[in-house]
Motif scaffolding. Structure first.
Motif, PDB file in Angstrom:
ATOM      1  N   TYR A  91       0.832  -1.209   0.000  1.00  0.00           N
ATOM      2  CA  TYR A  91       0.000   0.000   0.000  1.00  0.00           C
ATOM      3  C   TYR A  91       0.869   1.262   0.000  1.00  0.00           C
ATOM      4  O   TYR A  91       0.553   2.242  -0.679  1.00  0.00           O
ATOM      5  CB  TYR A  91      -0.918  -0.003   1.222  1.00  0.00           C
ATOM      6  N   LEU A  92       1.960   1.235   0.755  1.00  0.00           N
ATOM      7  CA  LEU A  92       2.868   2.384   0.760  1.00  0.00           C
ATOM      8  C   LEU A  92       3.457   2.604  -0.633  1.00  0.00           C
ATOM      9  O   LEU A  92       3.595   3.746  -1.092  1.00  0.00           O
ATOM     10  CB  LEU A  92       3.986   2.171   1.783  1.00  0.00           C
ATOM     11  N   GLY A  93       3.789   1.507  -1.289  1.00  0.00           N
ATOM     12  CA  GLY A  93       4.286   1.627  -2.664  1.00  0.00           C
ATOM     13  C   GLY A  93       3.237   2.201  -3.591  1.00  0.00           C
ATOM     14  O   GLY A  93       3.530   3.032  -4.469  1.00  0.00           O
ATOM     15  N   PHE A  94       1.991   1.767  -3.412  1.00  0.00           N
ATOM     16  CA  PHE A  94       0.887   2.288  -4.235  1.00  0.00           C
ATOM     17  C   PHE A  94       0.712   3.795  -4.029  1.00  0.00           C
ATOM     18  O   PHE A  94       0.547   4.545  -4.991  1.00  0.00           O
ATOM     19  CB  PHE A  94      -0.400   1.543  -3.902  1.00  0.00           C
ATOM     20  N   LEU A  95       0.754   4.238  -2.758  1.00  0.00           N
ATOM     21  CA  LEU A  95       0.600   5.678  -2.476  1.00  0.00           C
ATOM     22  C   LEU A  95       1.687   6.492  -3.168  1.00  0.00           C
ATOM     23  O   LEU A  95       1.414   7.550  -3.753  1.00  0.00           O
ATOM     24  CB  LEU A  95       0.657   5.928  -0.964  1.00  0.00           C
ATOM     25  N   GLY A  96       2.921   5.996  -3.087  1.00  0.00           N
ATOM     26  CA  GLY A  96       4.021   6.711  -3.736  1.00  0.00           C
ATOM     27  C   GLY A  96       3.816   6.816  -5.236  1.00  0.00           C
ATOM     28  O   GLY A  96       3.998   7.897  -5.835  1.00  0.00           O
ATOM     29  N   ASN A  97       3.422   5.708  -5.869  1.00  0.00           N
ATOM     30  CA  ASN A  97       3.170   5.729  -7.322  1.00  0.00           C
ATOM     31  C   ASN A  97       2.022   6.651  -7.681  1.00  0.00           C
ATOM     32  O   ASN A  97       2.060   7.373  -8.683  1.00  0.00           O
ATOM     33  CB  ASN A  97       2.861   4.311  -7.818  1.00  0.00           C
ATOM     34  N   LEU A  98       0.969   6.617  -6.876  1.00  0.00           N
ATOM     35  CA  LEU A  98      -0.229   7.402  -7.177  1.00  0.00           C
ATOM     36  C   LEU A  98       0.053   8.897  -7.141  1.00  0.00           C
ATOM     37  O   LEU A  98      -0.285   9.621  -8.086  1.00  0.00           O
ATOM     38  CB  LEU A  98      -1.338   7.051  -6.181  1.00  0.00           C
ATOM     39  N   VAL A  99       0.663   9.398  -6.050  1.00  0.00           N
ATOM     40  CA  VAL A  99       0.858  10.849  -5.924  1.00  0.00           C
ATOM     41  C   VAL A  99       1.926  11.367  -6.874  1.00  0.00           C
ATOM     42  O   VAL A  99       1.899  12.539  -7.275  1.00  0.00           O
ATOM     43  CB  VAL A  99       1.208  11.253  -4.466  1.00  0.00           C
ATOM     44  N   ALA A 151       4.022   6.668   5.770  1.00  0.00           N
ATOM     45  CA  ALA A 151       3.215   6.999   4.586  1.00  0.00           C
ATOM     46  C   ALA A 151       3.334   8.480   4.245  1.00  0.00           C
ATOM     47  O   ALA A 151       3.504   8.855   3.071  1.00  0.00           O
ATOM     48  CB  ALA A 151       1.753   6.625   4.831  1.00  0.00           C
ATOM     49  N   LEU A 152       3.267   9.310   5.274  1.00  0.00           N
ATOM     50  CA  LEU A 152       3.353  10.756   5.053  1.00  0.00           C
ATOM     51  C   LEU A 152       4.732  11.144   4.517  1.00  0.00           C
ATOM     52  O   LEU A 152       4.852  11.985   3.616  1.00  0.00           O
ATOM     53  CB  LEU A 152       3.055  11.489   6.362  1.00  0.00           C
ATOM     54  N   GLN A 153       5.762  10.523   5.051  1.00  0.00           N
ATOM     55  CA  GLN A 153       7.111  10.798   4.559  1.00  0.00           C
ATOM     56  C   GLN A 153       7.276  10.314   3.117  1.00  0.00           C
ATOM     57  O   GLN A 153       7.954  10.970   2.308  1.00  0.00           O
ATOM     58  CB  GLN A 153       8.148  10.119   5.460  1.00  0.00           C
ATOM     59  N   THR A 154       6.663   9.184   2.791  1.00  0.00           N
ATOM     60  CA  THR A 154       6.714   8.663   1.415  1.00  0.00           C
ATOM     61  C   THR A 154       6.088   9.659   0.443  1.00  0.00           C
ATOM     62  O   THR A 154       6.666   9.995  -0.597  1.00  0.00           O
ATOM     63  CB  THR A 154       5.973   7.312   1.325  1.00  0.00           C
ATOM     64  N   VAL A 155       4.903  10.142   0.794  1.00  0.00           N
ATOM     65  CA  VAL A 155       4.202  11.109  -0.061  1.00  0.00           C
ATOM     66  C   VAL A 155       5.022  12.393  -0.200  1.00  0.00           C
ATOM     67  O   VAL A 155       5.183  12.931  -1.303  1.00  0.00           O
ATOM     68  CB  VAL A 155       2.803  11.411   0.514  1.00  0.00           C
ATOM     69  N   ALA A 156       5.546  12.895   0.933  1.00  0.00           N
ATOM     70  CA  ALA A 156       6.335  14.136   0.909  1.00  0.00           C
ATOM     71  C   ALA A 156       7.603  13.961   0.077  1.00  0.00           C
ATOM     72  O   ALA A 156       8.074  14.917  -0.559  1.00  0.00           O
ATOM     73  CB  ALA A 156       6.689  14.551   2.336  1.00  0.00           C
ATOM     74  N   GLY A 157       8.149  12.727   0.051  1.00  0.00           N
ATOM     75  CA  GLY A 157       9.340  12.472  -0.751  1.00  0.00           C
ATOM     76  C   GLY A 157       9.067  12.565  -2.244  1.00  0.00           C
ATOM     77  O   GLY A 157       9.925  12.995  -3.018  1.00  0.00           O
ATOM     78  N   TYR A 158       7.868  12.202  -2.654  1.00  0.00           N
ATOM     79  CA  TYR A 158       7.505  12.250  -4.073  1.00  0.00           C
ATOM     80  C   TYR A 158       6.984  13.633  -4.488  1.00  0.00           C
ATOM     81  O   TYR A 158       7.162  14.037  -5.640  1.00  0.00           O
ATOM     82  CB  TYR A 158       6.437  11.198  -4.383  1.00  0.00           C
TER      83      TYR A 158
END
Length: 612
Positions: A91-99, A151-158
């Protein structure tokens, strides 16, 4: 990497591949699309199914445009947090790809993550009343919060612009103050964790938290807190005495002899005070953790945090009248290093003397200076003297400019900052006079005489008429004892000039006398929240009740020619272990801020009569 590259396990599914379903949907065939939504919304969906779908969605994020936001919403509602590690990672991978591919979905993703910053809600009903609240029994709640921050850090990284989109969402999701203590505690704790990896948001997040704390603080006046504690203590005593009367058996005596501390002893009786206490404890812990690395003070990090906190102090605390506890975050951080305490005093001093600031802000700055100098154990007497010199010199210059002009009369509206500064000086002297005179009485008296209190007291602006009576009375007693100035003639004249104010109400006319025309308060009056006061007490100067002997001593003036080696009960008597700080001080206006559990607070109004 092995997990991501490995093919998903086969599961029962319908409708073909995801790409085929989405292409059919674009052409108007919605049958398989609706089936897909139904399968994703199934509350009994298995881990293997979630992994299978997410794997396909990650490869098809290019199709997830704004037109498919309903499908994305369903994906964001998937119960991924309380699943296996494989589901979480996918799911974390999916969030990163999505955003990264579709930034249009950034806000919904952030909202989903922030909504998990509080414990899950459980539904409970008792007698047809909904008492649903947070689920505190969730053993994995800490681990879930860790995953949310990942998750938040993943999104902020992208997406580098994440902070500007995140802040309004953090404000929106802040729980109401009537939510459970646990809900508020978790949310504030998670907000502060965000500041660690998104430092650009720290100032805004601190503002948000302290604004909410301030609303709690002003909603719970100190008197209400003390009344609630007293009522709770009385109820506990009545229950205890009833139990002892019913079960006063011999075999119980030994059991009662070993006192057991009740878990509720740490709780505040007032529900809002309980919430404030928990949140202040978290804030103090955060300040300590940010400023210390491996147990050692990090000067650079401390200075950065101090700047942010001072900014919040100026924006929120200084314009707020009569808050009781929240301002102690400045008191606490200043205790880490004398340089910070001096910087804070200098900051307040600049506001006090600057005529460009509103009068009410200048008056409040004066109140903070006096209360800080009096109550902070960590401020040495050298710094106190330096501040007194600044304040008193400013008072004398003010008198030079005003005492002979058209405005040379007693008026709070005209001279508010002057009266506030006078009160700060008087208040500081009451607390610190023993230290100022300690060691070398003659030298100490010479210093106090150089401040020329007589000119301040006798000027046309008449500060003794405006300052709080309890401050005036103790100041008068101390200055008379050391023959610095005789205030009682002016006090008596002022008392005769007080004009009663008649107020009409439904219960008839009420005659009142205004004893606090300055509307001043002491911002660092005793801190009474049970948990968080453990952080403040070691650095805080309390006072103790004046004994009859102390009152008698205040009536006895020092004889002229007194040797510095002569014993004086007031100066040389027993001093508590408080680094030599004097243990008497006046109270805030018309309040006995005495903690019901410790009986230590500010004194009642004290009037020391002068001999006829």
């Amino acid at each position: 990497d092995e997990f991501i590259s490995s093919p998903p396990r086969k599961t029962v599914r319908f409708g073909g591949t995801l790409t085929e379903i989405l292409l059919k949907y674009e052409k108007g065939d919605t049958t398989d699309f609706e089936l897909l939504k139904h399968q994703l919304s199934d509350p009994d969906i298995k881990d293997a199914q979630i992994i299978n779908w997410l794997h396909e969605f990650r490869a098809s994020v290019a199709y997830l445009t704004k037109e498919l936001e309903q499908l994305v919403k369903i994906l964001l509602k998937l119960p991924w947090l309380r699943r296996s590690r494989e589901v979480v990672e996918e799911y974390l991978g999916f969030l990163g790809n999505l955003v990264s591919a579709q930034t249009v979905h950034l806000r919904p993703c952030l909202r989903m993550i922030v909504s998990q910053f509080v414990p899950p809600r459980i539904t409970i009903r008792e007698d047809d009343v909904d008492i649903s609240d947070s689920d505190d029994d969730d053993e994995n709640i800490s681990e879930n919060f860790d995953t949310c921050h990942r998750a938040l850090q993943t999104v902020a990284g992208y997406v580098p612009s994440t902070p500007q989109f995140l802040m309004p969402i953090l404000v929106e999701f802040f729980p109401f103050i009537n939510k459970s203590e646990r809900t508020l505690e978790c949310y504030v704790h998670n907000l502060l964790r965000v500041t660690v990896y998104l430092p650009t948001l720290r100032l805004q997040i601190l503002e948000l938290i302290i604004e909410k704390l301030l609303k709690l603080d002003v909603s719970t006046p100190q008197q209400d807190i003390e009344d609630a504690e007293e009522t709770a203590n009385n109820s506990a005593c009545e229950e205890k005495s009833t139990e002892e009367g019913l079960f006063d058996m011999e075999e119980d005596k030994d059991r009662r002899g070993n006192k057991v501390v009740s878990p509720s002893i740490e709780r505040m009786a007032h529900p809002l005070a309980e919430r404030l206490d928990i949140l202040m404890t978290i804030l103090f812990s955060y300040i300590k953790d940010i400023c210390h690395v491996d147990g050692k003070l990090d000067i650079s990090k401390m200075k950065d945090l101090y700047r942010d906190l001072v900014s919040v102090f100026d924006k929120l605390i200084l314009p707020t009248h009569a808050s009781c506890h929240v301002q102690y975050f400045m008191f606490y951080i200043c205790s880490f290093k004398l340089g910070l305490a001096e910087a804070f005093l200098d900051h307040l001093w600049k506001k006090l003397q600057d005529p460009n600031y509103p009068s009410v802000i200048r008056q409040t700055a004066g109140s903070y200076i006096g209360s800080f100098l009096a109550r902070a154990k960590f401020i040495p007497i050298v710094t106190v003297k330096a501040c007194l010199d600044l304040l008193v010199n400013w008072l004398h210059k003010y008198i030079d400019n005003q005492d002979t002009g058209t405005n040379a009369y007693c008026d709070v509206a005209l001279h508010g900052p002057f009266y506030s500064t006078c009160q700060a000086v008087f208040y500081t002297l009451i607390f610190r006079h023993k230290q100022l005179l300690d060691g070398n009485l003659r030298k100490g008296l010479s210093y106090l005489q150089s401040l020329n209190f007589e000119r301040i007291v006798m000027c046309q602006l008449n500060p003794l008429k405006i300052c709080i009576p309890s401050v005036v009375n103790l100041f008068a007693a101390i200055t008379r004892k050391y023959q610095l100035v005789f205030c009682y003639t002016i006090i008596e004249r002022n008392n005769r000039q007080f004009i009663p104010v008649v107020r009409s109400s439904t219960r008839g006319d009420l005659v009142q006398t205004c004893t606090n025309p300055l509307d001043s308060f002491f911002p660092f009056d005793p801190y009474i929240l049970k948990r968080s006061k453990k952080t403040i007490d070691p650095i805080y100067q309390f006072w103790e009740e004046l004994s009859a002997e102390d009152l008698e001593n205040l009536k006895k003036p020092i004889k002229k020619g007194t040797s510095e080696d002569e014993d004086d009960d007031f100066l040389k008597g027993e001093t508590p272990q408080n680094d030599g700080v004097v243990e008497i001080a006046p109270n805030s206006y018309e309040s006995i801020t005495r903690s019901p559990v410790s009986s230590i607070g500010s004194p009642v109004d004290c009037y020391v009569p002068y001999p006829l």
